[in-house]
Design an enzyme around this catalytic site. Sequence first.
Site, PDB file in Angstrom:
ATOM      1  CE  LYS A 112      -1.737  13.181  26.157  1.00 23.06           C
ATOM      2  NZ  LYS A 112      -1.115  13.900  24.951  1.00 23.06           N
TER       3      LYS A 112
ATOM      4  N   GLY B 259      -3.163  16.056  13.977  1.00 26.90           N
ATOM      5  CA  GLY B 259      -2.329  16.760  13.188  1.00 26.90           C
ATOM      6  C   GLY B 259      -2.975  17.649  12.137  1.00 26.90           C
TER       7      GLY B 259
ATOM      8  CB  ALA C 107      -8.307  16.194  17.378  1.00 31.68           C
TER       9      ALA C 107
ATOM     10  CD  GLU D 251       0.485   5.929  18.955  1.00 27.79           C
ATOM     11  OE1 GLU D 251       1.407   6.557  18.528  1.00 27.79           O
ATOM     12  OE2 GLU D 251      -0.472   6.351  19.651  1.00 27.79           O
TER      13      GLU D 251
ATOM     14  CG  ASN E 225      -4.857   6.254  24.466  1.00 24.24           C
ATOM     15  OD1 ASN E 225      -5.358   6.164  23.541  1.00 24.24           O
ATOM     16  ND2 ASN E 225      -4.340   7.102  25.261  1.00 24.24           N
TER      17      ASN E 225
END
Length: 317
Positions: free
Chosen positions: A187, A12, A131, A273, A195
């Site tokens: 994705k 973000g 990022a 998540e 992940n």
Amino acid sequence: MKIAIAGAGALGSRFGFMLQQAGNDVTLIDGWKDHVEAIRRNGLNVTINDKTFNVKIPTKYPSEVTADMKMDLIIVFTKSMQLDDMLQNIQAIITDQTSILCLLNGIGHEDIIEKYASKQNIFLGNTMWTASLVGPGHTQSFGDGSISLQNLVDGHASEAKYLAACLSEAGLNAEYTDNIHYSIYRKACVNGTMNGLCTLLDADMAAVGATRMAHKIVTTIVNEFAAVAKHENIDLDTNEIIEHVESCYDPKTIGHHYPSMHQDLIKNHRYTEIDYINGAISRKGQKYGIATPYCDFLTELIHCKEDIVLKNDPVIN
């Protein structure tokens, strides 16, 4: 354009920086005190390909959002489990003219966003930009990325194309797609492999890819995603997606990147998540009567890892 970044973590913050550099009026909104205060005190530090920039950028806590801060666009970058609370806290700036672009990892976020915005103003997308946070107030990234997006409601393709053009003007390489749900699942396959594996093995993507079992594990997980997606009329090209996942191993591109779940749990001691990625496939598998043993086990292992890492964390407990 007046743009709010709702969830100004690593990615973000990078998006906020790039959009501000393109001349947009950008506000970052985040609840992490150390991060917010560091930006307010020292400005936002953005390292891109070993070059660091420092910029002043308005940064707010969700509780500080007021009705006079009406936005043309809100890009949501929260963690999936934080999305509802964030939108509830900032709903004062959501009007009938506010577009909301969801770029979260995982599946099914539109159900939450619809509680706060008209369907015609909701746009779903996914991004291949990456990022990581060096520390509070400092985001770091390497290489380039892209965005694909689509309108949630039929008949609003022109608005989606306009939004993609605005993002591309900021160098974000956005494009309109007429099949965003395929792109989201594609994705999600990257997130559903890299992940969890990088987090459990405490390794970057190149290191995971160098293991003897990587191909088998990735192939099995992607096939579980594809089996679920087929029940939602989405026919994934598993061979292409496996090749796409394995391209992440390249150390010359993003192979040395640690995915966001690793950053959350291992580096920053935050919950993950996983329930919105592999856990979502497990739930959908139960719904459709499809066995998803690798996603089931990976979800369970990540929750075990959370219990181990966060057990004695004074902030969590």
